[in-house]
Structure formats: structure tokens, C-alpha cells
Design a protein around this motif. Sequence first.
Motif, PDB file in Angstrom:
ATOM      1  N   ASN A   1      -4.706   7.334   7.396  1.00 17.02           N
ATOM      2  CA  ASN A   1      -5.869   7.830   8.127  1.00 17.02           C
ATOM      3  C   ASN A   1      -6.061   7.092   9.439  1.00 17.02           C
ATOM      4  O   ASN A   1      -6.787   6.102   9.498  1.00 17.02           O
ATOM      5  N   GLY A   2      -5.395   7.592  10.462  1.00 18.64           N
ATOM      6  CA  GLY A   2      -5.514   6.939  11.761  1.00 18.64           C
ATOM      7  C   GLY A   2      -4.867   5.568  11.704  1.00 18.64           C
ATOM      8  O   GLY A   2      -4.084   5.265  10.818  1.00 18.64           O
ATOM      9  N   PRO A   3      -5.217   4.728  12.626  1.00 20.56           N
ATOM     10  CA  PRO A   3      -4.548   3.432  12.706  1.00 20.56           C
ATOM     11  C   PRO A   3      -5.092   2.369  11.758  1.00 20.56           C
ATOM     12  O   PRO A   3      -4.501   1.305  11.630  1.00 20.56           O
ATOM     13  N   SER A   4      -6.211   2.625  11.079  1.00 24.68           N
ATOM     14  CA  SER A   4      -6.858   1.536  10.347  1.00 24.68           C
ATOM     15  C   SER A   4      -6.025   0.982   9.194  1.00 24.68           C
ATOM     16  O   SER A   4      -6.022  -0.221   8.966  1.00 24.68           O
ATOM     17  N   LEU A   5      -5.310   1.821   8.442  1.00 25.95           N
ATOM     18  CA  LEU A   5      -4.498   1.315   7.341  1.00 25.95           C
ATOM     19  C   LEU A   5      -3.324   0.499   7.883  1.00 25.95           C
ATOM     20  O   LEU A   5      -3.044  -0.592   7.387  1.00 25.95           O
ATOM     21  N   GLN A   6      -2.662   1.014   8.904  1.00 29.09           N
ATOM     22  CA  GLN A   6      -1.558   0.244   9.506  1.00 29.09           C
ATOM     23  C   GLN A   6      -2.091  -1.045  10.127  1.00 29.09           C
ATOM     24  O   GLN A   6      -1.456  -2.095  10.020  1.00 29.09           O
ATOM     25  N   ASP A   7      -3.271  -0.984  10.765  1.00 28.36           N
ATOM     26  CA  ASP A   7      -3.884  -2.200  11.320  1.00 28.36           C
ATOM     27  C   ASP A   7      -4.154  -3.216  10.218  1.00 28.36           C
ATOM     28  O   ASP A   7      -3.954  -4.419  10.410  1.00 28.36           O
ATOM     29  N   CYS A   8      -4.620  -2.753   9.077  1.00 32.23           N
ATOM     30  CA  CYS A   8      -4.878  -3.637   7.944  1.00 32.23           C
ATOM     31  C   CYS A   8      -3.585  -4.338   7.529  1.00 32.23           C
ATOM     32  O   CYS A   8      -3.573  -5.556   7.339  1.00 32.23           O
ATOM     33  N   ILE A   9      -2.513  -3.589   7.410  1.00 30.56           N
ATOM     34  CA  ILE A   9      -1.216  -4.165   7.041  1.00 30.56           C
ATOM     35  C   ILE A   9      -0.779  -5.193   8.078  1.00 30.56           C
ATOM     36  O   ILE A   9      -0.348  -6.298   7.731  1.00 30.56           O
TER      37      ILE A   9
ATOM     38  N   SER B   1       0.847  -1.182   0.000  1.00 34.33           N
ATOM     39  CA  SER B   1       0.000   0.000   0.000  1.00 34.33           C
ATOM     40  C   SER B   1       0.883   1.233   0.000  1.00 34.33           C
ATOM     41  O   SER B   1       1.809   1.344   0.814  1.00 34.33           O
ATOM     42  N   LEU B   2       0.574   2.178  -0.893  1.00 36.52           N
ATOM     43  CA  LEU B   2       1.282   3.449  -0.927  1.00 36.52           C
ATOM     44  C   LEU B   2       0.231   4.535  -0.750  1.00 36.52           C
ATOM     45  O   LEU B   2      -0.653   4.685  -1.588  1.00 36.52           O
ATOM     46  N   ASP B   3       0.303   5.254   0.385  1.00 39.68           N
ATOM     47  CA  ASP B   3      -0.692   6.291   0.665  1.00 39.68           C
ATOM     48  C   ASP B   3      -0.058   7.385   1.513  1.00 39.68           C
ATOM     49  O   ASP B   3       0.510   7.093   2.562  1.00 39.68           O
ATOM     50  N   ARG B   4      -0.187   8.628   1.071  1.00 39.08           N
ATOM     51  CA  ARG B   4       0.411   9.749   1.803  1.00 39.08           C
ATOM     52  C   ARG B   4      -0.367  10.120   3.050  1.00 39.08           C
ATOM     53  O   ARG B   4       0.159  10.732   3.963  1.00 39.08           O
ATOM     54  N   ASN B   5      -1.650   9.795   3.086  1.00 40.93           N
ATOM     55  CA  ASN B   5      -2.496  10.150   4.226  1.00 40.93           C
ATOM     56  C   ASN B   5      -2.895   8.885   4.969  1.00 40.93           C
ATOM     57  O   ASN B   5      -3.946   8.331   4.711  1.00 40.93           O
TER      58      ASN B   5
ATOM     59  N   LEU C   1      10.181  -3.186  -4.055  1.00 41.23           N
ATOM     60  CA  LEU C   1       9.313  -4.283  -3.633  1.00 41.23           C
ATOM     61  C   LEU C   1       8.641  -4.985  -4.820  1.00 41.23           C
ATOM     62  O   LEU C   1       7.977  -6.002  -4.643  1.00 41.23           O
ATOM     63  N   GLY C   2       8.783  -4.438  -6.021  1.00 44.31           N
ATOM     64  CA  GLY C   2       8.155  -4.996  -7.216  1.00 44.31           C
ATOM     65  C   GLY C   2       9.067  -5.972  -7.919  1.00 44.31           C
ATOM     66  O   GLY C   2      10.080  -6.380  -7.360  1.00 44.31           O
TER      67      GLY C   2
ATOM     68  N   GLY D   1      -0.456 -14.279   7.036  1.00 41.38           N
ATOM     69  CA  GLY D   1       0.390 -14.999   6.084  1.00 41.38           C
ATOM     70  C   GLY D   1       0.694 -14.278   4.790  1.00 41.38           C
ATOM     71  O   GLY D   1       1.235 -14.872   3.857  1.00 41.38           O
ATOM     72  N   TYR D   2       0.376 -12.985   4.709  1.00 41.83           N
ATOM     73  CA  TYR D   2       0.713 -12.193   3.534  1.00 41.83           C
ATOM     74  C   TYR D   2       2.001 -11.425   3.790  1.00 41.83           C
ATOM     75  O   TYR D   2       2.377 -11.186   4.936  1.00 41.83           O
ATOM     76  N   ASP D   3       2.667 -11.037   2.733  1.00 36.17           N
ATOM     77  CA  ASP D   3       3.863 -10.210   2.810  1.00 36.17           C
ATOM     78  C   ASP D   3       3.412  -8.778   2.529  1.00 36.17           C
ATOM     79  O   ASP D   3       3.463  -8.312   1.395  1.00 36.17           O
ATOM     80  N   ALA D   4       2.917  -8.094   3.567  1.00 37.18           N
ATOM     81  CA  ALA D   4       2.268  -6.790   3.403  1.00 37.18           C
ATOM     82  C   ALA D   4       3.183  -5.649   3.840  1.00 37.18           C
ATOM     83  O   ALA D   4       3.862  -5.747   4.864  1.00 37.18           O
ATOM     84  N   TRP D   5       3.144  -4.579   3.073  1.00 35.86           N
ATOM     85  CA  TRP D   5       3.989  -3.406   3.293  1.00 35.86           C
ATOM     86  C   TRP D   5       3.159  -2.139   3.170  1.00 35.86           C
ATOM     87  O   TRP D   5       2.256  -2.059   2.347  1.00 35.86           O
TER      88      TRP D   5
END
Length: 176
Positions: free
Chosen positions: A58-66, A52-56, A95-96, A73-77
Motif C-alpha cells: 500500500n504505497g511506500p509505507s510498507l517498503q519504508d517500514c522495511i 513481511s509477506l503482502d500482496r498489496n 528465509l525461515g 539493525g534488523y534483517d528485514a525483508w
Amino acid sequence: MARKYQREEEIAWFVDLLATEGVRSYLEIGSKFGGSLDRVARALPKGSRVVSLDRNVNGPSLQDCINKLNGSGYDAWLIPLDSTSPDAVERATALGPYDAVFIDADHTLPYVTKDWLNYGPLGRIVAFHDIGYVAKPERPKGIEVPQFWESIKGDFRHQECKLDVGHNGIGVLWRE
């Protein structure tokens, strides 16, 4: 669960397309709260790389998703930068490459053009959100993705899913 800002039928169509194409690496430019990122990632095989590439952030939800994707079991960044910054391009490139890239960040023509030029070459499949947007007096927001989409889609094999008249829509093209 992260909030979703996609029409369910459109994102389901996109997820099915990615599954059919055997996608195992995915870059999303503009994840907001992580709803579409989570939806797409969980349709990919475990072990798939999800970025995920996002400048904003938004609170903890995006980091929580990662974090939850990594725990499942995913390789999430997460790259918390403006997509046009050289550092963001460098980190995403490192990462690509990706089987699929989804562009849904700043919807103005200069940004969507830069995202296409910077990240389109990293994916064999590139998708854009909001290809069907039409400005109205009650919705004057400057979403210029439709103009960009119309200018490039003819050069590629492509498919569209536009279920809301004047809003949303996903366009997918293959860089073959």
C-alpha cells in the motif's frame, strides 16, 4: 510512522508474549501499511529476522517500514506477493524457519487455511488476527478467521486475547 490497524492493548499483549518466548525471527502474512510489523519488530532484539509477506504493498509505507527496520539493525525483508503463490511460499520458506508467524492477510476461510498449511509449519508459534470477529449488518465483511480458529485451537496449547466484543482478537498457538 506506519498506520496501525490493531488494537494497542492486543498488540502489546502479543509483543509481550513474543518477548517472553525469546522470538528472534518473525514472519507476518498481511502487513498492510506496516504498523503491526514495526511494532513487533522493534520489540525483538536487534539483528532479528523480520519478514513481511503482502500482496498489496500500500504505497511506500510498507517498503519504508522495511527500509527503516534494516537501517535500525534488523534483517528485514518484504515479499510483495499473494501468500498462496508458490513463489511466495518458496521465498518465505528460504528465509525461515521462524520463531513466530502472524497470519493476518485475506480473512476468508480458503485463504486462512492455505496460509496455515503453507506457513504454520515454518513457526514454533503461530498467531491469527481477528479471531473474535462477528459480522453485523453494519459490518458484513466476510471474515472467517473465527471459524478456522475454533476448528484448530483445541489441538494445540493456545492463548487468546479478545478485548473488543465482536471484533479483532489475537489467537496464539504453539506447534509443540
